[in-house]
Design an enzyme around this catalytic site. Structure first.
Site, PDB file in Angstrom:
ATOM      1  N   LYS A 129      79.911 -55.787  81.911  1.00 30.92           N
ATOM      2  CA  LYS A 129      81.026 -54.823  81.865  1.00 30.92           C
ATOM      3  C   LYS A 129      82.061 -55.274  80.834  1.00 30.92           C
ATOM      4  O   LYS A 129      82.310 -56.485  80.671  1.00 30.92           O
ATOM      5  CB  LYS A 129      81.646 -54.750  83.254  1.00 30.92           C
ATOM      6  CG  LYS A 129      82.692 -53.668  83.446  1.00 30.92           C
ATOM      7  CD  LYS A 129      83.135 -53.650  84.917  1.00 30.92           C
ATOM      8  CE  LYS A 129      84.198 -52.571  85.144  1.00 30.92           C
ATOM      9  NZ  LYS A 129      84.677 -52.567  86.525  1.00 30.92           N
ATOM     10  N   SER A 148      84.825 -48.200  88.582  1.00 31.68           N
ATOM     11  CA  SER A 148      84.994 -48.282  87.145  1.00 31.68           C
ATOM     12  C   SER A 148      83.791 -48.910  86.430  1.00 31.68           C
ATOM     13  O   SER A 148      83.728 -48.840  85.204  1.00 31.68           O
ATOM     14  CB  SER A 148      86.247 -49.083  86.796  1.00 31.68           C
ATOM     15  OG  SER A 148      86.185 -50.338  87.381  1.00 31.68           O
ATOM     16  N   SER A 204      84.650 -50.767  92.722  1.00 30.16           N
ATOM     17  CA  SER A 204      84.099 -50.432  91.407  1.00 30.16           C
ATOM     18  C   SER A 204      82.689 -50.884  91.134  1.00 30.16           C
ATOM     19  O   SER A 204      82.135 -50.531  90.092  1.00 30.16           O
ATOM     20  CB  SER A 204      85.013 -51.018  90.316  1.00 30.16           C
ATOM     21  OG  SER A 204      86.280 -50.417  90.410  1.00 30.16           O
TER      22      SER A 204
END
EC number: 6.3.5.7
Lengths: 550, 152, 561
Positions: C139, C214, C238
């Site tokens: 990420k 996210s 997330s």
């Protein structure tokens, strides 16, 4: 015949070694003389350099009238930069004066993803200081974020301690300098806590940009907040000096105001004597020496008192002022619009700081004797305040003294040697007591040798110089240079006779009334004996011979 | 001399924050805990607003000031647009006021074992050049910033 | 080279397949044997339930997911395939899918080189780590040297971190290849990737829908087979919510299990780095690789990291009731009004499945459950408003031209941050202001205590708790964008776990039908602190015994054909 030794004692020597700035003195005390009996040195005064005494300017005396009826309430906030090897929250080494932006890493630069990890040494220093300040230690304290934006603050917040500092509620004892009347004071300490330093922001001549150096960002600090217990500039200055003395004693900081490892801000307010409520508090910054602290506080007291007494009290506003060394005044820096909101909240990246009884006890055992304790002990030893203040000012000097005295020599003699010849040498050569070659053992030996008559005081002084500069042992030097004092009366008599016979003219003059010529003869005998003749015996024989009719 | 009688605060560094005294909302709700429902999905917005009105009435945020404090330049249009949204969320936050939290200790984080400390041993970061390279305005050896007028 | 064998060891089921030089099956590698029937099966009833019921005519028994990591390892070590081959085929797949998915913000240009290096090591019979040859997506808020890290924000455009996050370092030390940085909502603030300042990632199950957030990019990438496993971050769900939306396994460890050094902080007391995989085993292996004490993170635990997969058993070795004696608590507050019926059915199905495995499933109530959401947002906004203060353009990132310092800060941040981030910073600033701290932040901290206590007592009575990971399946892109509270509502299932710092695992368990599309739903399993062992073991058994366990999205097939 014992001679009287006059010796000028150097004042403010405790400030002397810490700050070369001159103390501003308000009262009329000038030089003080002190006499003492001693067989050590027959010679005339050995004068040491004195700092120029400043006499209070005229307008100052006028202001004394202004402050009459008012009482000043002063508190100090001191930041002590710790001398740990690494920074508070990262492993960057820190050294003052490094090339800018070289002691940096992701943590102290505030890079994304970096996290703080506390340096265990910082806790140790904080506990040491807390104990030395007689504080109550918080066995579970925490860090908080103090938030504001400024280029020298990489993360946009400073890691500090807000509502649970590691130490609270202590006190510090100081002895005021003798020329201000001396005296003992105890000032309260509100709190002491750990935090990190910011970097440096430099304003260039070119006004369109400023420069940031983040070497210092993250260096550990201890902030000490005093109770508003001081009442005069002298007290404030001495408090600061004592903090410096203390942190140097503890070995946690070099407490150097010029380098910024000791920073003081003062808060000054004034109220009519007898009023309980405090007046409006004004903060003063930019104080770079203890003397500046004293002068700034005094100036501020006068300024505020003047305004109040003229009915313009509302011009005294809560603000921050800067001390301007050039004009010797405080000037407005910015007006505080209420207290700044730092939006404190507990630092989530750092666990609580937990102390155990065992840990605290261990540190307590390892504390050195603090300056206050030393001063009291020296007083009990019989030393005068002058000597006490000098000796206790620097821990290395105090240790030197203590070690010397532990060998069993007379306390006063040891004090004199250290404060006199040795101090003078250190000043001239700009060395510290740790750097001179003379050891306490040898000083003790020297004192003993003079006391038991092996060598004369004068010879002692000469040897001292060599011992300090080059080292060696007393015994060794005595042997090497054949310095043993001549105490045999017969031998001395022979020399006296010789000198007298060689100098008939002077003998006549002497007998004619110029008794001062005794010194001349004594000098000649000394020369002949290479300084080894015992002065007392010499003089007694000399006088006898000179005064006897031919 | 009268001026001196106006008290002024001294060393407030040992902080106590101004505690916001909250008047609880209606008695019926004073001990109510929202159970089970996403409060805003099944409760009408009007109901939520009513319940937290006491508190919220004095907490209308000055968005312009907030943006300044947070150092984010907002245009007047942006301020107008974001204001109601912030207000809406803050109103929603206000529902915590109705909860009885007497005697509950605040938790800074999940339980962590304390004592993760570092020894005072230096380690020079080996990639300093990359840090310097990332600085947008650097003039050896300083980081350049536009002139600073006033410290906050 | 060999025939299909099954390892009867007490470790994982691993199917070692005939060696092939090429990757045939687009999704799983090594490819499973060609199925007798078309491997796309359909369920003819809605809502779709998957549990151990007698199979209908149209149902084809599907293979439970296997550990790609272990398969890769065995294939590499047995020389039946090279790391380079693997890397090439994954990259091809990645690039094919990217135009539609947009999971990646940056793809590494050294993937093939690193793969070659692994091949050389193997050739020299040198030690290679457990993740050798495994392509890992990271990420974009997790720092990796030589790759940009933007956290989905324009403010960090072009920023190259000078250090690896500890988790990334450990992945590399285990031989993993970081294939690229995945898309995310800016600074972690969002649940759909629509708040990324660069692009919106599409859900591989329906590209008109969001993948969740996210960590949407990381979830989509694993789901579509663009990489084998990936790292995400979980502050309020997330990792778990996108795992549910994309039909992959999402694992959130206990707070302090994995070092946060190198994870760009959003809310420091809530953030953790989490793992995505196509099987519980892969997520567990990745977690093991990245866990452990780190002296660069003071909140990181010193507890030992057990080998999470050591207790894993192959399905064939399991008793008929392998979870006998375990008590499962289904959180009552998560299966009532406000949650899609399809999701509730899936969870109930999961509960039934667990009962079939021998557990006792009871409903438990967590009284402070719904308080967790506002408390979470207060804490997250407050901490993030502080954590994001460092983004000022002075030392890194995009700097606005300015003649005066306050403009520099104000403009850089105004231009660099998206609207959601700005809003949260301002809310957080407000909540921490003098006079409001006690009312907001402190209260939220107190609610945190309540939440922690209620979980503790529920977990004292139960081995694990279960709930949905989100109140619905994936929504359409654009559906929730303008209503902040509606967006926040979606986090109700997940935030309390962050407040309590507990570990949680999301395992795909069923589907809902949205019109013609079938969307996956995951069940969230919550364990006690530092008890990932038990959690993963239960999750593994659940997964391995679930009947409809093919969670391959249709996108994958359409790409490969």
């Amino acid at each position: 015949m014992a001679s009287t030794l006059c010796r000028v004692i150097q004042f403010h020597t405790h400030h002397f070694f810490s700050s070369p700035a001159v103390l501003f003195r308000r009262n009329k005390a000038g030089m003080m003389y002190c006499t003492m009996k001693s067989t050590q040195s027959p010679d005339a005064t050995r004068e040491l350099k004195m700092p120029q005494a400043k006499v209070a300017p005229d307008n100052y005396r006028k202001l004394d009238k202004v402050t009459e009826g008012f009482e000043a309430v002063i508190g100090l906030e001191t930041h002590v930069q710790l001398n740990t090897v690494t920074k508070a929250f990262c492993s960057c080494p820190y050294s003052y004066g490094s090339q800018p932006n070289t002691n940096i890493c992701p943590v102290c630069m505030g890079l994304p993803g970096a996290l703080p990890v506390l340096n265990a040494k910082v806790i140790e220093c904080a506990v040491k200081l807390g104990l030395a300040l007689n504080c109550k230690l918080a066995f579970a304290s925490k860090f908080d974020r103090k938030q504001y934006f400024y280029p020298d603050l990489p993360k946009g917040y400073q890691i500090s301690q807000f509502d649970i500092p590691i130490a609270t509620g202590g006190y510090i004892d100081v002895d005021l300098p003798l020329e201000f009347g001396g005296g003992h004071r105890r000032f309260g300490i509100t709190r002491a806590h750990m935090e990190e330093d910011a970097g440096k922001l430099l304003h260039t001549g070119n006004s369109s940009f400023s420069q940031v150096d983040l070497n210092r960002a993250g260096v550990p600090l201890l902030e000490i907040v005093s109770e508003p217990d001081m009442r005069t500039g002298v007290e404030a200055a001495e408090y600061a000096a004592e903090i410096q003395r203390l942190v140097r004693y503890l070995g946690i900081s070099n407490g150097n105001m010029q380098e910024g490892s000791l920073r003081c801000d003062v808060n000054v307010s004034v109220r009519p004597i007898g009023q309980l409520e405090f007046g409006t508090k004004v903060e003063v910054k930019n104080l770079n020496a203890f003397s500046a602290i004293g002068r700034a506080v005094d100036y501020e007291i006068s300024r505020q008192s003047l305004l109040y007494s003229k009915g313009q009290g509302d011009e005294v506003v809560q603000e921050t002022r800067l001390w301007d060394e050039g004009s010797q005044k405080t000037v407005t820096m910015r007006k505080k619009e209420g207290l700044a909101d730092y939006r404190y909240f507990p630092e989530p990246d750092l666990p609580e700081v937990i102390l155990t009884e065992g840990y605290v006890e261990k540190i307590r055992q390892s504390l050195p004797e603090i300056p206050e304790a030393k001063r009291r002990r020296y007083e009990e030893m019989g030393l005068g305040m002058q000597d006490v203040l000098f000796l206790a000012n620097d821990i290395s000097v105090a240790n030197f003294f203590d070690t010397t005295v532990a060998k069993g020599v007379d306390v006063k003699l040891a004090a004199n040697w250290i404060m006199g010849d040795i101090a003078a040498y250190m000043k001239d050569e700009k060395v510290s007591i740790g750097e001179i070659k003379l050891t306490p053992d040898e000083l003790a030996e020297l004192i003993k040798s003079i006391k038991d008559g092996t060598i004369s005081g004068k010879i002692g002084k000469e040897i001292l110089f060599e011992l300090i500069a080059k080292g060696g042992t007393v015994k060794g030097l005595i042997k090497e240079k054949d310095l043993v004092q001549i105490t045999d009366a017969g031998e001395i008599e022979k020399m006296v006779d010789q000198v007298i016979s060689e100098n008939p003219k002077q003998v006549e003059q002497y007998r004619g009334g110029r008794t001062k010529l005794q010194g001349f003869f004594a000098g000649q005998v000394m020369k002949m004996s290479k300084g080894k003749a015992n002065p007392a015996i010499l003089n007694s024989i000399l006088l006898e011979k000179l005064n006897s009719s031919s | 001399m009268n001026n001196l009688l106006i008290p002024s605060s001294t060393a407030l560094r040992v902080g106590t924050r101004a505690l916001l005294r909250l008047s609880s909302t209606s008695a019926a709700n004073s001990n109510r805990i929202w159970i089970g429902r996403s409060a805003f999905r099944t409760q009408s917005p009007a109901r939520i607003r009513k319940l937290t009105r006491d508190f919220c009435s004095r907490s209308v945020p000055d968005v312009r000031r907030l943006a300044e404090t947070a150092r984010i330049t907002l245009t007047p249009e942006e301020i107008e647009e974001v204001g109601p949204k912030i207000q809406q969320v803050l109103d929603w936050f206000g529902q915590l006021q109705a909860v009885d939290l007497e005697n509950v200790e605040p938790a800074i984080r999940a339980d962590t074992e304390g004592d993760n400390l570092r020894d005072d041993v230096p380690e020079v970061f080996e990639n300093r050049e990359a840090i310097i390279a990332a600085i947008p305005s650097y003039e050896e050896p300083y980081i350049k910033v536009p002139k600073v007028l006033n410290k906050e | 080279m060999g025939s299909t064998t099954r390892f009867q060891s007490p470790r994982l089921i691993v199917v070692v397949l005939p060696s092939r030089r090429r990757l045939l099956h687009p999704l799983r590698f090594p490819p499973p044997p060609p199925p007798a029937k078309p491997h796309r099966r359909t369920f003819h009833f809605t809502p779709t339930l998957c549990f151990s019921q007698p199979q209908t005519q149209t149902q084809t028994p599907t293979q439970p997911p296997h550990s790609q990591i272990l398969s890769i390892r065995r294939s590499l070590l047995s020389r039946s395939v090279t790391a380079l081959d693997l890397a090439e085929s994954h990259l091809a797949r990645l690039n094919l899918a990217e135009p539609r998915l947009r999971s990646f913000l940056h793809v590494s240009d050294s993937v093939l080189r690193e793969a070659r290096e692994i091949d050389e090591k193997i050739h020299r019979n040198e030690e290679t780590g457990l993740l050798a040859g495994v392509l890992v997506g990271v990420k974009d808020n997790i720092c990796a040297i030589n790759m940009p890290a933007t956290a989905g924000s324009k403010l960090l455009q072009g920023y190259f971190p000078p250090f690896d996050a500890t988790a990334v370092k450990k992945v590399k030390q285990s031989g993993g290849i970081v294939v690229g940085k995945t898309n995310m909502d800016e600074f972690g603030m969002g649940s759909t990737t629509e708040r990324s300042s660069y692009q919106v990632t599409a859900n591989p199950w329906d590209t008109s829908r969001v993948p969740g957030g996210s960590s949407g990019g990381s979830a989509a990438a694993v789901s579509a087979g663009q990489c084998v496993v990936s790292l995400g971050s979980d502050t309020g769900g997330s990792v778990r919510q996108p795992a549910s939306f994309c039909g992959v396994v999402g694992l959130k460890p206990t707070y302090g299990r994995v070092s946060r050094y190198g994870l760009m902080a959003y809310a420091s007391s809530l953030d953790v780095i989490g793992c995505f995989g196509t099987s519980v085993a892969d997520a567990a292996i990745l977690l093991h690789a990245i866990s452990g004490h780190d002296k660069l993170d003071a909140t990181c635990s010193k507890l030992d990291v057990p080998d999470f997969t050591a207790q894993f058993m192959s399905a064939s070795l399991l008793d008929s009731q392998p979870l006998k004696g375990l008590k499962i608590g289904l959180i009552r507050e998560t299966v009532n009004d406000g949650v899609d019926t399809g999701v509730i059915s899936s969870i109930q199905g999961a509960a039934l499945h667990m009962e079939a495995l021998g557990c006792t499933v009871t409903e438990v109530s967590l009284p402070s459950f719904s308080l967790g959401l506002p408390a979470y947002y207060i804490l997250a906004s407050s901490e993030s408003s502080s954590n994001l203060s460092r983004y000022d353009g002075v030392r890194y990132g995009n700097r606005a031209a300015a003649e005066e310092l306050s403009n520099l800060y104000g403009d850089s941040r105004a231009q660099g941050f998206g609207p959601e981030v700005k809003m949260r910073i301002m809310m957080g600033t407000y909540a921490l202001s003098a006079g409001y701290y006690d009312a907001y932040y402190k209260r939220a901290q107190q609610v945190r205590t309540l939440v922690q206590k209620s979980f503790k007592s529920a977990l004292a009575e139960n081995d694990i708790l279960i709930s949905p990971a989100a109140p619905s399946a994936a929504y359409k892109i654009g559906e929730k964008k303008n209503d902040p509270l509606a967006m926040y509502a979606g986090d109700i299932m997940t935030v309390n776990v962050n407040l309590a710092g507990l570990p949680a695992l999301v395992v795909p368990c069923g589907f809902v039908n949205q019109g013609k599309t079938r969307l996956p739903v995951g069940v969230q399993m919550i364990g006690a602190a530092f008890d990932e062992d038990k959690l993963l073991r239960i999750g593994h058994i659940f997964e391995q015994t679930l009947q409809c366990s093919n969670f391959a999205p249709p996108l994958a097939d359409s790409i490969s054909s």
